[in-house]
Design a protein around this motif. Structure first.
Motif, mmCIF file in Angstrom:
data_model
loop_
_atom_site.group_PDB
_atom_site.id
_atom_site.type_symbol
_atom_site.label_atom_id
_atom_site.label_comp_id
_atom_site.label_asym_id
_atom_site.label_seq_id
_atom_site.Cartn_x
_atom_site.Cartn_y
_atom_site.Cartn_z
ATOM 1 N N ALA A 82 0.925 -1.324 0.028
ATOM 2 C CA ALA A 82 0.049 0.031 -0.096
ATOM 3 C C ALA A 82 1.027 1.199 -0.046
ATOM 4 O O ALA A 82 0.263 2.277 -0.567
ATOM 5 C CB ALA A 82 -0.818 -0.195 1.237
ATOM 6 N N ASN A 83 2.233 1.197 0.436
ATOM 7 C CA ASN A 83 2.808 2.365 0.556
ATOM 8 C C ASN A 83 3.840 2.562 -0.791
ATOM 9 O O ASN A 83 4.505 3.522 -0.632
ATOM 10 C CB ASN A 83 3.820 2.302 1.894
ATOM 11 C CG ASN A 83 4.683 1.043 1.671
ATOM 12 O OD1 ASN A 83 4.500 0.231 1.006
ATOM 13 N ND2 ASN A 83 5.809 1.172 2.425
ATOM 14 N N GLU A 84 3.681 1.755 -1.623
ATOM 15 C CA GLU A 84 4.351 2.005 -2.972
ATOM 16 C C GLU A 84 3.468 2.450 -4.024
ATOM 17 O O GLU A 84 2.290 2.226 -4.089
ATOM 18 C CB GLU A 84 4.945 0.612 -3.327
ATOM 19 C CG GLU A 84 6.129 0.202 -2.301
ATOM 20 C CD GLU A 84 6.821 -0.914 -2.955
ATOM 21 O OE1 GLU A 84 6.609 -1.428 -4.326
ATOM 22 O OE2 GLU A 84 7.525 -1.703 -2.239
ATOM 23 N N THR A 85 4.071 3.455 -4.816
ATOM 24 C CA THR A 85 3.130 3.878 -6.024
ATOM 25 C C THR A 85 3.521 3.318 -7.232
ATOM 26 O O THR A 85 2.962 3.597 -8.233
ATOM 27 C CB THR A 85 3.553 5.343 -6.172
ATOM 28 O OG1 THR A 85 5.014 5.670 -6.399
ATOM 29 C CG2 THR A 85 3.298 6.210 -4.928
#
Length: 469
Positions: free
Chosen positions: A189-192
């Motif tokens: 979730a914390n990666e784009t």
């Protein structure tokens, strides 16, 4: 045309000990009293094949002189495509921008084979977080049309990742060089950046054969069968006999030709594995031919059989790894009357703009394209329902990531499309684009559109490729 006989399901399989055999399209699979054009089997899927070679092509030897209809005499490298010229499109001027080194750096462009089917510069990492930012287009197509088949897609190679190649470097994972097919995986979730994972490319035709037709036999059982010179078909002889009683004369001939082809490929694999009395055991994994020419033709023939029996509809083939030093013996024939051996692939690509060395490199490119022509001709000879052929209902994309590799230029990059794409693609054309203005991502976007996958962007695309469809 209306058909009034009883029919068997298109997804009919013959099962035996350790194998499951899909059948080619038969007249008996068409429902009774149905107009052929309205049947599900008449709506043939458009297969896709992506083929990649690194190191560009020799300048001056592959681009037709002008845009429009292909000339009567194709350029030197492309000459073997003449028998399928009516279904061939040569694209010049494309820009493989995604294969260029990151801005402000040098080097780093020998590790981006994975960008070929994404149009995205891979994340620079040598760790497990390697990603190409998007599933490759073959995997997007497989998700669309491959879910009804035994194998959604097939990944092939003709060069051992640990053979005739340099070690990976420049801070890039070897996975970027070893595979051109990548699938999406869950992204934290914390990666784009979308996480993707490489799909291994299968080198061994014997393993490919078992993936297509085997269904549970152990490696020991398979090797025992090979050493006893038995066919995988022996376990379904009873079912074949029963099936033939339900078929008409033409369907019986179709099944007979199909099983003959399977036995012939088995024979070639057995020879390659060194399990006959006439051929010595080679220091290679069982089933991997010593000669490149036999190896790649086996892989292509297996792909054709997989398409014919609808085991899969999507395939990719990695023709060579970046920086390979491999040389290729030329088979004697019309293209190479005297045979001979090519220059080393990577070394020959750095031809120093010397005319003699460019010509020698063109010979190597000419040979590689001739293997594409072999595959295309085999697809053209294979009926695929109604009046069409496998080539009519396929799209084969052959390309690279460089233009003039001596200068590591990633513009004026060669791409070849062969096949009718189910009636969507007109052949006998050269499409020329202005240098460094149209990216290869535009081509990828257009290919996806041919498979009913509408997207606003694929990689570095700025829109569909003009003039293509």
């Amino acid at each position: 045309m209306y058909l009034s006989k009883k029919h068997i399901p298109r997804r009919t399989f013959l099962r035996g000990a350790g194998m499951m055999l899909g059948l080619p399209l038969l007249d008996a699979m068409i429902p009774a009293s149905t107009a052929f054009a309205q049947t599900v089997v008449a709506k043939r899927p458009t297969r896709f094949v992506g083929i990649f070679y690194p190191h560009g092509m020799a300048p001056g030897y592959w681009v037709p002189e002008k845009e429009g209809p292909l000339p009567d005499k194709l350029p030197y490298i492309m000459e073997s495509l003449n028998p399928v010229k009516d279904q061939t499109v040569i694209l010049s001027g494309l820009w493989s921008k995604s294969a260029e080194p990151p801005e402000g750096t040098t080097g780093s462009d020998h590790w981006v084979a994975a960008a070929y089917l994404t149009g995205i510069k891979p994340r620079k990492t040598a760790g497990s977080d390697a990603t190409v930012g998007s599933p490759t287009i073959d995997q997007q197509i497989a998700k669309k049309i491959g879910q009804e088949t035994l194998l959604p897609s097939l990944q092939l190679a003709v060069e051992d990742p640990n053979s005739s190649s340099s070690n990976c470097g420049e801070g890039y994972s070897c996975s970027y060089t070893n595979s051109i097919s990548w699938i999406d995986v869950p992204t934290p979730a914390n990666e784009t950046v979308q996480r993707t994972s490489p799909i291994p490319m299968e080198l061994n035709p014997a393993v490919v054969f078992e993936r297509l037709f085997g269904s549970g036999a152990t490696p020991e059982e398979r090797m025992a069968r090979m050493r006893q010179n038995r066919s995988i078909l022996d376990s379904v002889l009873g079912e074949l006999s029963g099936l033939n009683k339900e078929l008409g004369a033409e369907d019986k001939r179709t099944v007979s030709r199909y099983t003959d082809e399977i036995r012939e490929i088995e024979r070639r694999i057995q020879i390659a594995a060194g399990v006959t009395d006439k051929v010595p055991v080679m220091d290679l994994p069982p089933g991997v031919p010593e000669l490149f020419d036999e190896h790649i033709k086996l892989q292509f023939d297996l792909t054709r059989l997989a398409f014919k029996s609808d085991i899969t509809r999507v395939a990719t083939l990695l023709g060579a790894r970046d920086l390979t030093g491999r040389s290729y013996p030329f088979p004697k024939g019309d293209l190479f009357p005297n045979g001979g051996v090519s220059v080393g692939f990577h070394g020959g690509s750095h031809h120093q703009d010397d005319p003699t060395q460019i010509k020698r490199y063109a010979d190597l490119n000419r040979y590689h394209v001739s293997t594409l022509a072999y595959f295309a001709q085999k697809l053209k000879e294979e009926p695929d329902g109604g009046d069409g052929t496998l080539l009519d209902n396929s799209l084969v994309m052959y390309g690279t990531n460089m233009g003039n590799s001596n200068q590591h230029q990633h513009y004026d990059v060669p791409h070849i499309l062969v096949g009718g794409a189910g009636g969507q693609l007109k052949g006998n054309r050269h499409l020329a684009y202005e240098r460094k203005t149209v990216t290869s991502g535009n081509l990828l976007l257009s290919v996806l559109d041919m498979y009913g996958i509408q997207k606003d962007q694929q990689g570095d695309s700025a829109g569909p490729l003009e003039k293509l469809v």
